[in-house]
Design an enzyme around this catalytic site. Structure first.
Site, PDB file in Angstrom:
ATOM      1  N   GLU A 108      -9.722  13.005   4.997  1.00  0.00           N
ATOM      2  CA  GLU A 108      -9.595  11.545   5.202  1.00  0.00           C
ATOM      3  C   GLU A 108      -8.599  10.947   4.215  1.00  0.00           C
ATOM      4  O   GLU A 108      -7.951   9.967   4.594  1.00  0.00           O
ATOM      5  CB  GLU A 108     -10.975  10.895   5.057  1.00  0.00           C
ATOM      6  N   ASP A 151     -10.713  20.382   6.588  1.00  0.00           N
ATOM      7  CA  ASP A 151     -11.806  19.483   6.217  1.00  0.00           C
ATOM      8  C   ASP A 151     -11.374  18.547   5.083  1.00  0.00           C
ATOM      9  O   ASP A 151     -10.343  18.751   4.447  1.00  0.00           O
ATOM     10  CB  ASP A 151     -13.003  20.324   5.767  1.00  0.00           C
ATOM     11  N   ASP A 175     -19.109  15.575  10.330  1.00  0.00           N
ATOM     12  CA  ASP A 175     -20.437  15.943   9.844  1.00  0.00           C
ATOM     13  C   ASP A 175     -21.461  14.994  10.454  1.00  0.00           C
ATOM     14  O   ASP A 175     -21.291  13.774  10.410  1.00  0.00           O
ATOM     15  CB  ASP A 175     -20.476  15.841   8.315  1.00  0.00           C
TER      16      ASP A 175
END
Lengths: 659, 659
Positions: A308, A305, A418
């Site tokens: 980015e 997670d 998400d």
């Protein structure tokens, strides 16, 4: 045919696996100008497919998209960037061709936004490789592209089971309770996910000793119940003296640097962190081997997670912001100052400027992060994938990531990021699937029930009825939102039946997944890919084909007790409220309004096709492949792929059974 | 039949105009408990209509709504409160009845959210009046309720023309250019709106002398072109020595007070402001008379904004926040501190706690604002309405507000609040119309093209094709977003034709509006209101009936070139790309897929009905009522209402013409 064109000095992204010599011909289809803009005039009938995990429809016309991996759980119609950068588009119409813009930096795709009849594509830095793919039809073009970028990741068989997740399972007791309640409710369950709560103050590869005093024991106890625990790993490494990952990273220069050559400081869950420089092979190897901390405890799957990478704030920008807040709030703060104030604070998170302020060490050369931003998540996943092939050489490990770039599909799956407990996000997930499949991402799915915001009973049921067809089938929600484990709702029974039906379908879904992976095909296709001459098929945005046998047309509107469905050919409607009571009906080609009760699953089997349909099982370990029956048109056969479900390298020639 | 029930000591809201003695019978339908919760068990077939300007579908089942007037331009599926509080619901199903919860404070409507089959309604303070309305059918119940709350506001005829607005017309030149460009494009235009830009530093009833050196001259110049200017008036009054409105308000105690009895300080566009205490009759009269500053310049219409009231921040909370920011950012700001920090800053705007900190003077008694919050916008509009009846006694003034409560419909219209350039907001606007009509709000419409975010050519065209049927037809957008005057798009011609068709339809729309107003009927109805036995009509969420003659079924999805339409009876499909080329076709009752090109308007005329259809006009002054023709089934008549369009009190017996 694939043609390759070089512009400037492209950064090697590792997206493609086949080396093609650059074309000596002129770039077809597009006009280019001195600013590096690629322009293509759109005809009314042209459809633009692709862009993978982006917002809006299957047909991407009518918006400006930006490839810039971003953490945006509240994405809406006007969002421009999501978690992945998948720069492949497929134009279908007057001319039909594919185009891949291999560029790891920021890219704009204006697909009929500024002008309805014009597509304009531009990279922020004009260093990129463009691949143009032509072929007999859309599917042929996609297959060639998929061969170019290499075979998709294949997860273990158990990853097709149902998973329960939540940011907020605070301790061992929470996890045990989830398992127990699912068992008490008689609902199958294969996995429970551990979000950031299991770590000690959000430090990667640590386990909080108070809340999870013996994770190994918990893993084993769950395993005896047929349940696997799947922990999260975040990108940022907490800055904390004595923390081994931090200290080793500093000692070996494995972290990204700022312009002064010091370890760059960002902040996420633990507060101040360094970001591993996943573009360094040594750093990848080092970080990847850390997963052994958890595989040693029996863990067989992970999700990556915040890669980015998400940055809540940087120290420098926070300091500037605080000083600016003092100035702005000193006098009478009117509209300009107020918007500046709130805008600065909101703009701390994922600020584009922060990505200009750190560097990767690429073979000794410092490369600015923003020039290669979209590669970060991919290389984090690569780090884990390659290390785990060494750590656990005897089996596949479940792996999926939030952020990705084309190429990452070889190392793991992705979840669709998400999302929110919104009805529109059911459709949004569905509309992303064809584009994701084109880009190689086969193992994917949405946060079922919605991550952010509060779900409702009916939203959950309808979402299940869609998501039970996606390879990744995980119920996930955010801390602070309404709890959404299936046993919490009045509709428990109906929800349980949907999960049971999933297990009956797993032999089919696993087969179709492997066929798509091994043959470089799409598992989820727009209707028009199989019915290219059908005008309505081209318009259909809320139905998908699965493999060669199924069509899904889920209900995704609140209070709807039915929906319109377009059949591009005669099909068999399958209707079930429980796994063992199946009603079928042949419907002719054309438009239909189909009643679908809230507790009811409806899908379609294509003409003269049939699918294997099994029996429910507590979990995937218990699926009985000998109990399969054919569901569909009589007299049909089905090619069933079944392997042991864990061999690291699935055979390309798997056993083919005809039922 | 209407029955009234009192709980606690209700505040007199002025929502109803008929005094009914409280019922001595037990409250029917609902169970009540000691906590003041009204509970009603929902059957599967029950539909819950109402709640006026709220999110989600025509059928409100499946969410928890909160009546608490709020400024939320980014409203989504999980929003709970919007600009208006319209506490009327109509349950249709096993039992059919209406219920109005007359309470000016915060109220929750849990309509099958916590449990799918249960409705639970609760006021924060248990002082309220509940009206239960029963009747022959849904329409009869609504009519009785509308009679109870009094006749709806009727605007001048010219208010049915097309209006162009934008937050960002900075000066006289900007306004003149809009007029000129519309004229050059040959697109009709009746009004140009002035947003906050025209004021001197956002001070109500001032005009910036540099940017609008002679507003009176501009008004006259525009008027000779048939265009009216419609300025905005905001709720907050800037604190500035020498500013008459501020000084008078202070001198006469016309502003809301804090707990210490001092004028309460909030902040909006101008920075620090006081809020007029519109619950005082004297303050209403004083503020209302100020509109003369602008009517003296020839202004004939206004819109009232920010009257929830919106509060960007209060001084006290800002000070607390700044001090807390220092504490939170001092050390290593991890997840908890980061969310606290960003949450505090985001929470400055419209903070519920701030509404507990000021008071109204109600006949000498200090009433906490939060107990009567939802009345504020209504009383601001009342202030203007009542004063303008004195100032301009010879004509109707255009008036609409952002915030409202039931009762406000007698004083003015409302626009549907700040929205976004989202496809979903076309449907959202449409789904609000029946609930708004039930609550008396007939003069309403959405920000066509979308207020926030960037519009697209196709979104604008599709929005026009819907909005040309709504009484308020205004293109409005926010500063910083893509400019969206119709002449800016490649689709200029098609957009212009849609506006021309609007002018052809104005005689019909004005007639139906006046019939609805004078007869306490709904102009926009769900299909099921006229086809109560039709199962599909009850499910239809994206079509509406207008009056007794029309049905609309707009396209509201990007790239769609058609849509499914359900006809509850045989109807005539009307198709036009230009106002003077009309194609009609009779379609049988049932399901249809109807092709609708992007440039094409499609609507439906009901069986054996016809509507008057005129010719385009530069503006409403030029509409030629003698040029009307009947469009629809042959041999039909139509009751046309036509008056002079400006008499302050429209006659209940207007001239009825049969074409």
């Amino acid at each position: 045919m694939i043609r390759k064109y070089l512009y400037g000095t492209p950064f090697p992204t590792n997206a493609v696996v086949t080396d093609i010599p650059p074309s000596t011909e002129q770039l077809p289809f597009f006009e280019t100008d001195s600013k590096g803009t690629f322009t293509y005039p759109l005809q009314n009938e042209d459809i633009v497919y692709g862009l993978g995990e982006q917002i809006r429809g299957i047909n991407k016309r009518g918006w400006q998209y930006v490839s810039w991996n971003s953490d945006n759980p509240n994405h809406q119609e006007d969002t421009r960037s999501l978690y992945g950068a998948h720069n492949f588009i497929l134009i279908s119409g007057r001319q039909t061709f594919g185009a891949f813009f291999d560029n790891p930096g920021r890219m704009e795709f204006d697909i009929g936004y500024t002008h309805g009849n014009r597509m304009q594509i531009r990279a922020e830095k004009n260093d990129l490789t463009v691949y143009i793919i032509t072929g007999q039809d859309e599917k042929h073009i996609v297959k060639q592209f998929r061969q170019l970028i290499g075979r998709s990741y294949v997860p273990p068989f158990w990853a097709f089971g149902y998973g329960q997740s939540r940011w907020g399972y605070q301790n061992e007791q929470d996890v045990r309770q989830v398992a127990q309640q699912y068992q008490a409710a008689g609902i199958p369950l294969d996995s429970i996910y551990l979000d950031i709560d299991y770590m000690e103050r959000y430090k990667d590869f640590t386990v909080d000793p108070k809340r999870f005093p013996d994770l190994g024991k918990l893993v084993q106890d769950m395993r005896t119940q047929g349940i696997r625990l799947v922990p999260i790993i975040d990108a940022g490494v907490k800055i904390e003296t004595g923390y081994d990952v931090y200290q080793e990273g500093v000692a070996h220069n494995y972290f990204c640097k700022n312009a002064e050559g010091k370890d760059f400081v960002g902040a996420v869950w633990p507060g101040r962190v360094h970001f591993p420089d996943f573009l360094q092979p040594e750093a990848r190897d080092w970080f990847g081997k850390k997963y052994a901390v958890l595989t040693d405890l029996g863990i067989e799957g992970f999700w990556n997670d915040m890669n980015e990478p998400a940055i809540f704030y940087t120290e420098d920008r926070l300091a500037e912001t605080c000083s600016e807040i003092q100035r702005l709030t000193a006098g009478n703060m009117g509209i300009d100052e107020y918007f500046a104030f709130t805008g600065m604070v909101a703009g701390l998170n994922g600020n584009k400027g922060d990505y200009d302020k750190f560097y990767h060490n690429v073979a000794g050369k410092m490369v600015k992060h923003s020039d290669v931003h979209n590669l970060y998540g991919m290389n984090m996943t690569r780090s884990a994938y390659e290390a785990l092939r060494e750590i656990c050489p005897d089996k596949r490990t479940l792996f999926f990531s939030r952020s990705s770039y084309i190429g990452a599909h070889r190392y793991g799956g992705i979840w669709q990021g998400d999302n929110k407990s919104w009805w529109s996000h059911i459709l949004q997930s569905m509309q992303q699937l064809p584009g994701l499949n084109m880009a190689g991402f086969l193992f994917t799915g949405s946060d079922t029930g919605g991550f952010g915001s509060d779900t409702t009973e009916d939203l959950m049921l309808r979402w299940l009825q869609y998501a039970l067809f996606t390879p990744l089938f995980r119920n996930h929600s955010a801390n602070g939102t309404r709890m959404q484990e299936l046993y919490r709702f009045d509709t428990l029974h109906a929800a349980g039946e949907m999960v049971k039906i999933r297990y009956c379908l797993i032999p089919y879904l696993y087969s179709e997944f492997l066929k798509a992976a091994l043959r470089d095909d799409m598992m989820f296709k727009p209707l028009a890919f199989d019915f290219p001459a059908d005008h309505m098929a081209k318009e259909t945005e809320d139905q998908l084909l699965i493999g060669d046998e199924l069509m899904i047309a889920p209900v995704y509107k609140q209070n709807a007790r039915g929906r319109y469905v377009y059949l591009p050919e005669e099909m068999m409607l399958v209707r079930m409220q429980t796994w063992d009571q199946i009603h079928t009906e042949i419907l002719p080609k054309g438009h239909h309004y189909v009643d679908v009760a809230l507790e009811e699953l409806v899908f379609f089997i294509r003409q003269q096709k049939a699918i294997p349909f099994g029996r429910p099982a507590r979990n995937t370990d218990c699926i009985d492949h000998s109990a399969l029956q054919l569901l569909g048109y009589p007299g049909c056969t089905y090619e069933l792929y079944a392997d042991n479900g864990f061999s690291p390298e699935p055979e390309t020639s798997l056993s083919v059974t005809t039922l």
